[in-house]
Design a protein around this motif. Structure first.
Motif, mmCIF file in Angstrom:
data_model
loop_
_atom_site.group_PDB
_atom_site.id
_atom_site.type_symbol
_atom_site.label_atom_id
_atom_site.label_comp_id
_atom_site.label_asym_id
_atom_site.label_seq_id
_atom_site.Cartn_x
_atom_site.Cartn_y
_atom_site.Cartn_z
ATOM 1 N N ASP A 52 0.641 -1.215 0.111
ATOM 2 C CA ASP A 52 0.142 0.117 -0.081
ATOM 3 C C ASP A 52 1.000 1.378 -0.145
ATOM 4 O O ASP A 52 0.520 2.191 0.042
ATOM 5 N N SER A 53 2.134 1.140 0.002
ATOM 6 C CA SER A 53 3.118 2.363 -0.257
ATOM 7 C C SER A 53 2.346 3.116 -1.490
ATOM 8 O O SER A 53 2.508 2.526 -2.716
ATOM 9 N N GLY A 54 2.031 4.550 -1.347
ATOM 10 C CA GLY A 54 1.607 5.398 -2.296
ATOM 11 C C GLY A 54 0.378 4.796 -2.759
ATOM 12 O O GLY A 54 0.027 5.470 -3.850
ATOM 13 N N VAL A 95 -12.693 3.254 -4.715
ATOM 14 C CA VAL A 95 -11.981 3.805 -3.658
ATOM 15 C C VAL A 95 -10.781 2.813 -2.922
ATOM 16 O O VAL A 95 -10.923 1.782 -3.110
ATOM 17 N N ALA A 96 -9.948 3.769 -2.695
ATOM 18 C CA ALA A 96 -8.497 2.759 -2.486
ATOM 19 C C ALA A 96 -8.496 2.560 -1.105
ATOM 20 O O ALA A 96 -8.792 3.381 -0.138
ATOM 21 N N THR A 97 -8.000 1.537 -0.564
ATOM 22 C CA THR A 97 -7.980 1.122 1.043
ATOM 23 C C THR A 97 -6.429 0.657 1.240
ATOM 24 O O THR A 97 -5.830 0.189 0.565
ATOM 25 N N ARG A 98 -5.956 0.996 2.386
ATOM 26 C CA ARG A 98 -4.695 0.522 3.052
ATOM 27 C C ARG A 98 -4.907 -0.127 4.054
ATOM 28 O O ARG A 98 -5.591 -0.257 4.904
ATOM 29 N N ASN A 99 -3.449 -0.445 4.677
ATOM 30 C CA ASN A 99 -3.333 -1.195 6.161
ATOM 31 C C ASN A 99 -4.292 -2.500 5.968
ATOM 32 O O ASN A 99 -4.736 -2.813 7.105
ATOM 33 N N SER A 100 -4.466 -2.972 4.883
ATOM 34 C CA SER A 100 -5.141 -4.492 5.041
ATOM 35 C C SER A 100 -6.512 -4.428 5.610
ATOM 36 O O SER A 100 -6.975 -5.080 6.457
ATOM 37 N N ARG A 101 -7.311 -3.614 4.975
ATOM 38 C CA ARG A 101 -8.488 -3.476 5.438
ATOM 39 C C ARG A 101 -9.446 -4.630 5.219
ATOM 40 O O ARG A 101 -10.275 -4.781 6.161
ATOM 41 N N PHE A 102 -9.158 -5.509 4.296
ATOM 42 C CA PHE A 102 -9.957 -6.793 4.144
ATOM 43 C C PHE A 102 -9.200 -7.883 4.835
ATOM 44 O O PHE A 102 -9.546 -9.011 4.548
ATOM 45 N N THR A 152 -8.821 7.838 1.283
ATOM 46 C CA THR A 152 -7.793 6.376 1.784
ATOM 47 C C THR A 152 -7.333 7.145 3.180
ATOM 48 O O THR A 152 -7.878 7.949 3.622
ATOM 49 N N GLU A 153 -6.656 6.124 3.967
ATOM 50 C CA GLU A 153 -6.049 6.345 5.240
ATOM 51 C C GLU A 153 -5.019 7.524 4.977
ATOM 52 O O GLU A 153 -4.464 7.825 6.175
ATOM 53 N N ASP A 154 -4.657 7.952 3.962
ATOM 54 C CA ASP A 154 -3.667 9.042 3.712
ATOM 55 C C ASP A 154 -3.737 10.386 4.311
ATOM 56 O O ASP A 154 -4.184 11.232 3.682
ATOM 57 N N THR A 155 -4.224 10.403 5.601
ATOM 58 C CA THR A 155 -4.513 11.622 6.222
ATOM 59 C C THR A 155 -4.152 11.555 7.591
ATOM 60 O O THR A 155 -3.242 10.886 8.129
ATOM 61 N N HIS A 156 -4.652 12.364 8.528
ATOM 62 C CA HIS A 156 -4.023 12.595 9.968
ATOM 63 C C HIS A 156 -4.358 11.246 10.847
ATOM 64 O O HIS A 156 -5.488 10.668 10.480
ATOM 65 N N GLU A 157 -3.106 10.880 11.458
ATOM 66 C CA GLU A 157 -3.362 9.524 12.289
ATOM 67 C C GLU A 157 -4.726 9.509 13.172
ATOM 68 O O GLU A 157 -4.979 8.204 13.454
#
Length: 241
Positions: free
Chosen positions: A39-41, A65-72, A215-220
């Protein structure tokens, strides 16, 4: 753990070089040539290309919709040590630039997509006294008020005629009467956000026409459950009936 349902067929035997593994055919972890994609980038442009390769188009009214951090779920196969950078115009993921970092991608960082999301049908208010109020959700996950820099100004009460009213109109109401950017009066949320950084001028008919991050590319605070402020910045909204 992500369940592999290949039923004795090798991933490489599929006609396409990519496939999704999840609970539905139209969403899941992205596999490329037998390995999950790191999920890098990973973002909207990459999701758009994957869904296009799988046969989904914008003409269908879908919003990839893009997902990251192994959402599934975390895959049990080996991960690729490379990732992709797309412009969004490519027809195939293999046409995107393949980036190589020379490191192993852990199973907690698998990329995924949702190909058949429509933003309007995915928005709802929950946990209020009726459909006109509550915490704002997108695709079953809370909407975070913060942008990547940590600002939540778009959801301040004094600006309720902008972003909040655009959302209320999408939900079938005339305008927003109250909005909360932090510690809303509705029950606390416990899920990571999928939508954040929404910024509208007020004249748009859909938040798709506004600035937003899917995506999760936002504030923690929006997605990191270990954060002390996780869940506090879910958007709360009340619309005029």
């Amino acid at each position: 753990m992500l369940v592999n349902k290949l039923e004795n067929e090798n991933i490489l035997s599929y006609e396409r070089s990519i496939m999704l593994m999840g609970e539905d055919d139209d969403s899941g972890t992205v596999f490329y040539r037998g390995q999950y994609v790191c999920d890098s980038g990973w973002g909207p442009e990459e999701a758009k290309v994957v869904c296009r390769e799988l046969g989904y188009t914008n003409d269908d009214g879908y919003v990839p919709v893009a997902t990251r951090n192994s959402r599934f779920g975390q895959p049990n196969q080996n991960g690729a040590s490379s990732w992709f950078k797309c412009s969004g115009s490519e027809q195939l993921l293999s046409e995107c630039t393949k980036m190589t970092g020379g490191r192993f991608c852990p199973p907690s960082h698998a990329a995924g997509v949702v190909c058949t999301s429509t933003l309007e049908s995915s928005l709802e208010l929950r946990d209020g006294s009726g459909p006109h109020e509550g915490n704002l959700y997108f695709q079953g996950a809370p909407v975070c008020s913060l942008n990547k820099a940590g600002s939540a100004l778009e959801w301040n009460t004094k600006d309720k005629d902008k972003t909040p009213t655009v959302v209320c109109k999408m939900l079938g109401f005339s305008r927003a009467t109250d909005t909360w950017c932090v510690s809303s009066p509705f029950p606390a949320t416990t899920l990571p956000a999928k939508l954040s950084s929404v910024s509208c001028s007020g004249g748009q008919s859909s938040i798709l026409d506004c600035e937003h991050v899917l995506t999760e590319d936002t504030h923690e605070y929006c997605y990191n459950k270990k954060s002390s402020s996780f869940g506090q910045y879910t958007v709360g909204l009340r619309c005029e009936k």
